[in-house]
Each structure stands twice: as structure tokens, then as C-alpha cells.
Design an enzyme around this catalytic site. Structure first.
Site, PDB file in Angstrom:
ATOM      1  N   LYS A 201      14.231  58.271   0.004  1.00 42.92           N
ATOM      2  CA  LYS A 201      14.856  58.859  -1.170  1.00 42.92           C
ATOM      3  C   LYS A 201      15.379  57.713  -2.030  1.00 42.92           C
ATOM      4  O   LYS A 201      16.231  56.937  -1.608  1.00 42.92           O
ATOM      5  CB  LYS A 201      15.996  59.764  -0.736  1.00 42.92           C
ATOM      6  N   LYS A 255      10.823  61.127  -2.274  1.00 40.85           N
ATOM      7  CA  LYS A 255      11.547  61.734  -3.385  1.00 40.85           C
ATOM      8  C   LYS A 255      12.093  60.663  -4.306  1.00 40.85           C
ATOM      9  O   LYS A 255      12.714  59.726  -3.803  1.00 40.85           O
ATOM     10  CB  LYS A 255      12.687  62.550  -2.792  1.00 40.85           C
TER      11      LYS A 255
END
Ligand code: PBG
Length: 329
Positions: A201, A255
Site C-alpha cells: 500500500k 493499492k
């Protein structure tokens, strides 16, 4: 790859001349089965509230959740991801509301598992929707404290599992949390509860509209760069993933999505583990606004989703899931 064939014996346009032949030779495609729909829940009654920064996305009060879940059922979307919009008066510096068995997520879980038992439910494990400073962890001596945060995350994950969460999704980026959460789940007889790790992330500029949607935007102090990844790096992503696999992750998430297709591909090639892509709020709003202004067609969404699949993603978490599943139908 060695290039085989030459013109005029080989004419690649022969493969493109009609729709049916293009369909037959297509290497990838996207269907409703590849989608995960994020849903925002809020307090109150009888509310379906538009989110300004994300046209076409709404916050639902719990009594209205079935409106969107019926669509999920109708379009056969396999899983939803729940996110709470917590009122500021319930936030504190430790994110205590995360551990309230009557918080928005726990209540939603109970409702969904009772009324829509066939829909998979994934829940974020992180404190940012609940903290008064908007960070994913607790702050001790002005730093996000890794190990103290994990202690709370374990309790948060157990609570979600208790109310029927199928997929626990730690999105906090603390080191070592996957192993600790797996251990706790197993010890408490939640051996069948999956862990989807937001292993990779990035500290991204594309989360803006989401923070608005969960109400943490205006309160966030500073940035998340001491725990979320530096977007200049990709080898580091492989280290994150390998550690999480060792600790027990079943699925890993990359992400945001579109700027990180190279990362999805190299994880897939190196680890052969299911990888999900998260087409995040900023990506959604960019595309959606362009469609609404008729700058691009709705088909461009399909193009982005197939891009994830070409890169190696098994599924995509996207705010377009319901709209696109309907479109594909
Ligand atoms: C929080 C969380 C974020 C998103 C999912 N879980 C935001 C953040 O880290 O600030 C972003 C999703 C999106 O932008 O669509 N742990």
C-alpha cells in the site's frame, strides 16, 4: 521472445476482422466474478447520502444497506468491502470505537450475514476511521507505534471474525501484523477466516476522496509516509509480500491500482499467489468525472479493469463494481 512469422504470410489483422474472432482469441476478460464492491456505512436511519467527491457512490445507513446488497446479489458480485463513516464525537486518539461490538462495521456484519449469507464480506483492519488524528495506528511519543497498534488490530480483527467477517483485510501497513492476526484467529477457532493483506500500500495522493468518504480527510495530521510505501520503490513491494506470505496471508493487495501495474505483475511472477488490485477513490473519481463530462466512454472502465487482469490480478476492488456488473449484464 523470438519473433516468429513475417508479412505477408502473417497478417495479424486477420485476427481482428470480426467481433466473433476477436472474442475467440481474446487472452483476458473481465466479468462480475472478478469484482469487489466497497460500501460506505453511516449512522442514522433511512439515509442514502451521495459522496460529493465520488459521484455515483453513496453512504448508507444500516437500514438501507439492503438497497445496495440486493444489487450485489442481482449482479452476482462475489464480495463487498465495508468502510465506516464514524462521527467525530466517537473518535479518540486510540480509535477505541474500532473495538465497540456495536460499531457500524459489527452491526453491518450481523445484518449482512443474516440477510445475505451468500455474499462474501471483507473488512478493513486499521484505525484511521476511528482516530481523532486520522492515522491508521496509535501515536506514542509523536510516532505511529507499530507494536502497540498491532495489539489493538488483533482485537479489531477478532471482533470482525466473531460477527462473521469472511476476509480480514489489514490495511494499516504495520510490520508483523499479519502473523500476529493469523495466530490470534487460529487460537480463537477462526481457522477458516481468510486474511487479505494490503501488503503493498503506497503513500498515495489518490486516496483523497476516500478520506472524505470516511470523514478522516480534514482531521488527518501530516501524512502516512512512515508506514505506507514510498511510490519510488518496487523491490520493496516484493519484500513486503514475501514477509506477509510467510506470516500467513492468503491473498495480497496492491493499492492504488493503475499507476502500479508493474508491481502487480512482478508479484504474480515471483510468488504465484492471488493478487487483488484496488482501483482507489482518486482513480474512480478521475474516470467517473471524465465519463460524466462525456470526455471518455463508459467502456474506458472495462479497459482499466482488463488492464489489471493482464497484469496478473485475480480480482479488482473498485467503486465501479456495481455499475460495471450491470453494464456487463
Ligand atoms: C485506510 C484505508 C484507505 C483506503 C482504504 N483503507 C486510505 C488511507 O490509507 O488513507 C483508501 C481507499 C481509496 O482511496 O479508495 N486504512
Amino acid at each position: 521472445m523470438k519473433i516468429i512469422g513475417s508479412f505477408p504470410n502473417t497478417r495479424l489483422r486477420r485476427q481482428r476482422k470480426t467481433k466473433w474472432i476477436r472474442d475467440l482469441i481474446s487472452e483476458n476478460n473481465i466479468s462480475h466474478r472478478d469484482l469487489v464492491l466497497p460500501i460506505f456505512v453511516r449512522e442514522g436511519k433511512n439515509i442514502i447520502e451521495p459522496i460529493k467527491s465520488m459521484p455515483g457512490v453513496y453512504r448508507y445507513s444500516i437500514d438501507k444497506l439492503s438497497v445496495i446488497l440486493k444489487k450485489v446479489e442481482l449482479y452476482k458480485i462475489p464480495m463487498v468491502a465495508l468502510f465506516p463513516y464514524t462521527p467525530n464525537r466517537k473518535k479518540d486518539n486510540k480509535g477505541s470505537e474500532a473495538l465497540n461490538p456495536n460499531n457500524l462495521i459489527c452491526k453491518s456484519l450481523r445484518l449482512i450475514k443474516k440477510k445475505f449469507p451468500k455474499i462474501g464480506v471483507m473488512c478493513d483492519v486499521a484505525l484511521d476511521p476511528y482516530t481523532s488524528h486520522g492515522h491508521d495506528g496509535v501515536i506514542i511519543n509523536k510516532k505511529i507505534d507499530n507494536d502497540e497498534t498491532i495489539k489493538i488490530l488483533i482485537k479489531q480483527a477478532l471482533l470482525q471474525a466473531k460477527f462473521g467477517c469472511d476476509v480480514i483485510a489489514p490495511s494499516d501497513m504495520m510490520d508483523g501484523r499479519i502473523g500476529e492476526i493469523r495466530k490470534a484467529l487460529d487460537k480463537n477457532n477462526f481457522k477458516d477466516v481468510s486474511i487479505l493483506s494490503y501488503a503493498v500500500k503506497y503513500a498515495s495522493n489518490f486516496y483523497g476522496p476516500f478520506r472524505d468518504a470516511v470523514g478522516s480527510k480534514r482531521i488527518l495530521k501530516g501524512d502516512k509516509k512512515t508506514y505506507q510505501m514510498d511510490f519510488n520503490n518496487s523491490l520493496e513491494a516484493l519484500r513486503e509480500v514475501s514477509l506477509d506470505i510467510k506470516e500467513g496471508a492468503d491473498i495480497v493487495m496492491v493499492k492504488p491500482g493503475m499507476p502500479y501495474l508493474d508491481v502487480i505483475k512482478s508479484i504474480k511472477e515471483n510468488f504465484k499467489i492471488p493478487v487483488f488490485a484496488y482501483q482507489v477513490s482518486g482513480e474512480y473519481s478521475l474516470i467517473k468525472n471524465a465519463i460524466d463530462r462525456k470526455l471518455i466512454k463508459e467502456d474506458s472502465v472495462i479497459e482499466t479493469l482488463v488492464g489489471f487482469k493482464r497484469a496478473g490480478a485475480s480480482a479488482v476492488v473498485t467503486y465501479f463494481a456495481d455499475q460495471i456488473a450491470r453494464y456487463l449484464k
